[in-house]
Design a protein around this motif. Structure first.
Motif, PDB file in Angstrom:
ATOM      1  N   MET A  42      25.403 -28.151  21.686  1.00 22.13           N
ATOM      2  CA  MET A  42      25.505 -27.147  23.044  1.00 22.13           C
ATOM      3  C   MET A  42      24.181 -27.046  23.587  1.00 22.13           C
ATOM      4  N   VAL A  43      24.281 -26.949  25.070  1.00 21.77           N
ATOM      5  CA  VAL A  43      23.029 -26.771  25.747  1.00 21.77           C
ATOM      6  C   VAL A  43      23.498 -25.908  26.837  1.00 21.77           C
ATOM      7  N   PHE A  44      23.059 -24.668  27.037  1.00 20.32           N
ATOM      8  CA  PHE A  44      23.279 -23.586  28.145  1.00 20.32           C
ATOM      9  C   PHE A  44      22.376 -23.208  29.100  1.00 20.32           C
ATOM     10  N   SER A  45      22.692 -22.765  30.179  1.00 20.39           N
ATOM     11  CA  SER A  45      21.675 -22.381  31.199  1.00 20.39           C
ATOM     12  C   SER A  45      22.293 -20.870  31.318  1.00 20.39           C
ATOM     13  N   GLU A  46      21.302 -19.963  31.497  1.00 21.35           N
ATOM     14  CA  GLU A  46      21.923 -18.413  31.724  1.00 21.35           C
ATOM     15  C   GLU A  46      22.349 -18.457  33.300  1.00 21.35           C
ATOM     16  N   VAL A  47      22.051 -19.401  34.207  1.00 21.84           N
ATOM     17  CA  VAL A  47      22.592 -19.270  35.221  1.00 21.84           C
ATOM     18  C   VAL A  47      23.468 -20.822  35.671  1.00 21.84           C
ATOM     19  N   PRO A  48      24.133 -20.733  36.749  1.00 23.67           N
ATOM     20  CA  PRO A  48      24.702 -22.157  36.872  1.00 23.67           C
ATOM     21  C   PRO A  48      23.446 -23.094  37.607  1.00 23.67           C
ATOM     22  N   CYS A  49      23.833 -24.361  37.198  1.00 19.89           N
ATOM     23  CA  CYS A  49      22.723 -25.237  37.910  1.00 19.89           C
ATOM     24  C   CYS A  49      23.067 -26.427  38.901  1.00 19.89           C
ATOM     25  N   VAL A  50      22.581 -26.736  39.704  1.00 17.52           N
ATOM     26  CA  VAL A  50      22.769 -27.977  40.441  1.00 17.52           C
ATOM     27  C   VAL A  50      22.663 -29.219  39.017  1.00 17.52           C
ATOM     28  N   ALA A  51      23.644 -30.165  39.661  1.00 17.43           N
ATOM     29  CA  ALA A  51      23.707 -31.431  38.598  1.00 17.43           C
ATOM     30  C   ALA A  51      24.067 -32.636  38.982  1.00 17.43           C
ATOM     31  N   ALA A  52      23.672 -33.732  38.474  1.00 13.84           N
ATOM     32  CA  ALA A  52      23.775 -35.158  38.536  1.00 13.84           C
ATOM     33  C   ALA A  52      24.033 -35.906  37.484  1.00 13.84           C
ATOM     34  N   GLY A  53      24.729 -37.084  37.687  1.00 17.47           N
ATOM     35  CA  GLY A  53      24.895 -37.854  36.367  1.00 17.47           C
ATOM     36  C   GLY A  53      25.134 -39.391  36.870  1.00 17.47           C
ATOM     37  N   VAL A  54      24.857 -40.091  35.878  1.00 16.76           N
ATOM     38  CA  VAL A  54      25.114 -41.555  35.865  1.00 16.76           C
ATOM     39  C   VAL A  54      25.832 -41.956  34.484  1.00 16.76           C
ATOM     40  N   TYR A  55      26.709 -42.882  34.669  1.00 14.95           N
ATOM     41  CA  TYR A  55      27.774 -43.146  33.512  1.00 14.95           C
ATOM     42  C   TYR A  55      27.809 -44.647  33.172  1.00 14.95           C
ATOM     43  N   THR A  56      28.467 -44.954  32.019  1.00 18.14           N
ATOM     44  CA  THR A  56      28.949 -46.306  31.641  1.00 18.14           C
ATOM     45  C   THR A  56      29.455 -47.198  32.822  1.00 18.14           C
ATOM     46  N   GLN A  57      29.056 -48.394  32.890  1.00 19.54           N
ATOM     47  CA  GLN A  57      29.755 -49.139  33.771  1.00 19.54           C
ATOM     48  C   GLN A  57      30.804 -50.079  33.341  1.00 19.54           C
ATOM     49  N   ASN A  58      30.981 -49.752  31.757  1.00 19.29           N
ATOM     50  CA  ASN A  58      32.348 -50.376  31.061  1.00 19.29           C
ATOM     51  C   ASN A  58      33.569 -50.045  31.672  1.00 19.29           C
ATOM     52  N   LYS A  59      34.455 -51.164  31.751  1.00 20.24           N
ATOM     53  CA  LYS A  59      35.668 -50.735  32.158  1.00 20.24           C
ATOM     54  C   LYS A  59      36.618 -49.987  31.242  1.00 20.24           C
ATOM     55  N   VAL A  60      36.097 -49.930  30.033  1.00 19.80           N
ATOM     56  CA  VAL A  60      36.901 -49.011  28.832  1.00 19.80           C
ATOM     57  C   VAL A  60      35.796 -47.649  28.937  1.00 19.80           C
ATOM     58  N   LYS A  61      36.169 -46.674  29.251  1.00 16.42           N
ATOM     59  CA  LYS A  61      35.490 -45.474  29.528  1.00 16.42           C
ATOM     60  C   LYS A  61      35.959 -44.500  28.432  1.00 16.42           C
ATOM     61  N   GLY A  62      35.162 -43.749  27.804  1.00 18.50           N
ATOM     62  CA  GLY A  62      35.453 -42.653  26.970  1.00 18.50           C
ATOM     63  C   GLY A  62      36.242 -41.475  27.877  1.00 18.50           C
ATOM     64  N   ALA A  63      37.053 -40.729  27.238  1.00 22.60           N
ATOM     65  CA  ALA A  63      37.717 -39.754  28.052  1.00 22.60           C
ATOM     66  C   ALA A  63      36.632 -38.500  28.409  1.00 22.60           C
ATOM     67  N   PRO A  64      35.434 -38.239  27.588  1.00 26.18           N
ATOM     68  CA  PRO A  64      34.713 -37.469  28.104  1.00 26.18           C
ATOM     69  C   PRO A  64      33.890 -37.716  29.408  1.00 26.18           C
ATOM     70  N   VAL A  65      33.821 -39.207  29.581  1.00 24.46           N
ATOM     71  CA  VAL A  65      33.015 -39.594  30.795  1.00 24.46           C
ATOM     72  C   VAL A  65      34.123 -39.282  32.023  1.00 24.46           C
ATOM     73  N   THR A  66      35.478 -39.407  32.016  1.00 27.03           N
ATOM     74  CA  THR A  66      36.293 -39.055  32.949  1.00 27.03           C
ATOM     75  C   THR A  66      36.265 -37.841  33.220  1.00 27.03           C
ATOM     76  N   VAL A  67      36.273 -36.963  32.269  1.00 23.20           N
ATOM     77  CA  VAL A  67      36.679 -35.483  32.316  1.00 23.20           C
ATOM     78  C   VAL A  67      35.178 -34.780  33.068  1.00 23.20           C
ATOM     79  N   THR A  68      34.113 -35.223  32.300  1.00 24.02           N
ATOM     80  CA  THR A  68      33.000 -34.831  33.240  1.00 24.02           C
ATOM     81  C   THR A  68      32.773 -34.994  34.706  1.00 24.02           C
ATOM     82  N   LYS A  69      32.914 -36.448  35.004  1.00 20.35           N
ATOM     83  CA  LYS A  69      33.113 -36.511  36.247  1.00 20.35           C
ATOM     84  C   LYS A  69      33.788 -35.937  37.228  1.00 20.35           C
ATOM     85  N   GLU A  70      35.135 -35.568  36.851  1.00 18.65           N
ATOM     86  CA  GLU A  70      35.959 -34.549  37.308  1.00 18.65           C
ATOM     87  C   GLU A  70      35.778 -33.064  37.475  1.00 18.65           C
ATOM     88  N   HIS A  71      34.828 -32.773  36.407  1.00 19.14           N
ATOM     89  CA  HIS A  71      34.223 -31.298  36.491  1.00 19.14           C
ATOM     90  C   HIS A  71      33.222 -31.162  37.642  1.00 19.14           C
TER      91      HIS A  71
END
Length: 414
Positions: A42-71
């Motif tokens: 676990m990694v935690f910030s004491e205050v909310p952060c602005v965030a950005a991400g990049v992810y796999t381009q595989n057509k088969v994507k893990g559930a965590p990728v889908t969930v994180t993008k939605e969050h």
């Protein structure tokens, strides 16, 4: 691996905890039967952060990728915590999304934050149902144990076939304010260009907009992680996220000014360093290979040629055998899908033990096999290529191909 030195930037300890306001932890929750190996981090910030991400381009994507993008979509590109496990990828499972959401909610409840501020990631075996009980039983303990020096425990928790953890952090000055940016990564195999390539988490205390973080991340990933290849297989769970909480106290960076360029350079340094760490720790690897292509007409051409050489199985085998078989390098250059004149190409092999020119104007030149063998005996090899038709340079990173790679992946599930 030797870290490259950049003026105005100082390497510091702490990884994802180096920046102000970040804590981390890791423990064994039972996913990994080896109780000496952490499998939940676990990694935690004491205050909310602005965030950005990049992810796999595989057509088969893990559930965590889908969930994180939605969050991140629901939160307006805000995040405050990362929950990550190893040993089980939570991929290709009918209940994968449900489980990833449940794990995220458990983390959010333990931290007292909104679930949409949680980045979820998993790595490990594909196609195995992930049990929820280990997370239920250990999430509070994980959250309660967060500390400002817990980065080693978290970095250990994301390792699979990695032989060492991968952490780096740098400090730099913006308008008289000390800012910090650090990260951790995992990955040894199933690594191939086109980010993402592994699990990677970067934290910073800089004040900047999420739009500019995403812009910088998307540009830098092209010349770092996207130029990394260990084995030509692209993972299903690849995730790279950046969180910035603004606690350094600098003036908010909301335009592409000098402060933005300093931040972008820091991000490049950390991402380049972790890319090289990933290449150095390729499954079964004995050598890290850096291919530099200079004299290119444009960046894309330089990248395409460098990646072509790094991906070549025969070149990787030659490096393992410490054989200066430069014809394999020229072959890989030749099938790169880019326009250039092969008759203008020059190739050198370089390491801490010297430089050996092996090709000029697309043809071989006399060289000492004894000196070449000495140069290639190093654990860090540089293949330097000059296309001779421009002034643009790019790099790509990889490793040699050894007997152990086959052994590791022959019994990966056991």
């Amino acid at each position: 691996m030797n870290k490259k030195i950049y003026d105005g930037y100082t390497y510091v300890d702490g990884g994802v905890c180096a920046a102000k306001g970040f804590t981390a932890n890791g423990l064994n929750c039972g996913l990994n039967p080896d109780k000496n190996k952490n499998d939940l981090g676990m990694v935690f910030s004491e205050v909310p952060c602005v965030a950005a991400g990049v992810y796999t381009q595989n057509k088969v994507k893990g559930a965590p990728v889908t969930v994180t993008k939605e969050h991140l979509k629901k939160s307006g590109n805000k995040a405050q915590a990362v929950i990550v496990n190893s040993k089980n990828a939570n991929t290709c499972n009918a209940d994968g999304i449900e489980k990833a959401e449940k794990i995220s909610q458990l983390a959010a409840d333990a931290l007292g934050i909104d679930v949409n501020l949680v980045i979820n990631a998993s790595t490990g075996v594909i196609g195995q149902i992930i049990p929820i009980e280990p997370f239920e039983e250990h999430m509070k303990e994980l959250a309660d144990g967060l500390t400002a020096d817990g980065n080693d425990k978290a970095a250990n928790a994301i390792m699979t076939t990695d032989t060492v953890d991968k952490q780096v952090a740098v400090q730099f000055d913006i308008d008289g304010v000390t800012c910090t940016l650090g990260g951790m990564a995992k990955g040894s195999g199933m690594i191939h260009p086109n980010m993402a390539t592994t699990l990677n988490f970067i934290t910073s205390d800089i004040a900047i907009t999420s739009e500019l973080i995403q812009k910088a991340l998307s540009e830098i990933v092209k010349v770092t992680y996207n130029c990394l290849s260990v084995d030509g297989d692209q993972s299903t769970n690849d995730t790279l996220t950046v969180m910035a909480n603004g606690l350094a106290g600098n003036k908010l960076i909301d335009t592409e000014n000098e402060a933005y360029e300093k931040f972008k350079k820091a991000l490049y340094i950390v991402m380049e360093c972790m890319t090289m760490m990933l290449a150095s720790d390729g499954e079964g690897a004995t050598k890290m290979i850096e291919c530099t292509v200079a004299g290119a007409p444009d960046l894309d051409t330089a990248i395409i040629v460098a990646k072509s050489v790094i991906r070549s199985p025969l070149t990787k085998c030659a490096m393992f055998g410490e054989d200066a078989n430069w014809g394999r390098i020229l072959c890989a250059i030749g099938y790169a899908e880019a326009d250039f004149d092969i008759d203008k190409v020059a190739v050198d092999l370089e390491s801490e033990f010297g430089v050996v020119p092996v090709c000029r104007n697309g043809a071989g030149v006399p060289f000492s096999e004894e000196k070449a063998a000495k140069v290639l005996s190093s654990d860090e090899i540089h293949i330097n290529i000059d296309l001779g038709i421009g002034d643009v340079t790019a790099k790509a990173w990889g490793c040699d191909l050894t007997y152990d790679y086959v052994k590791i992946n022959g019994d990966y599930r056991s």
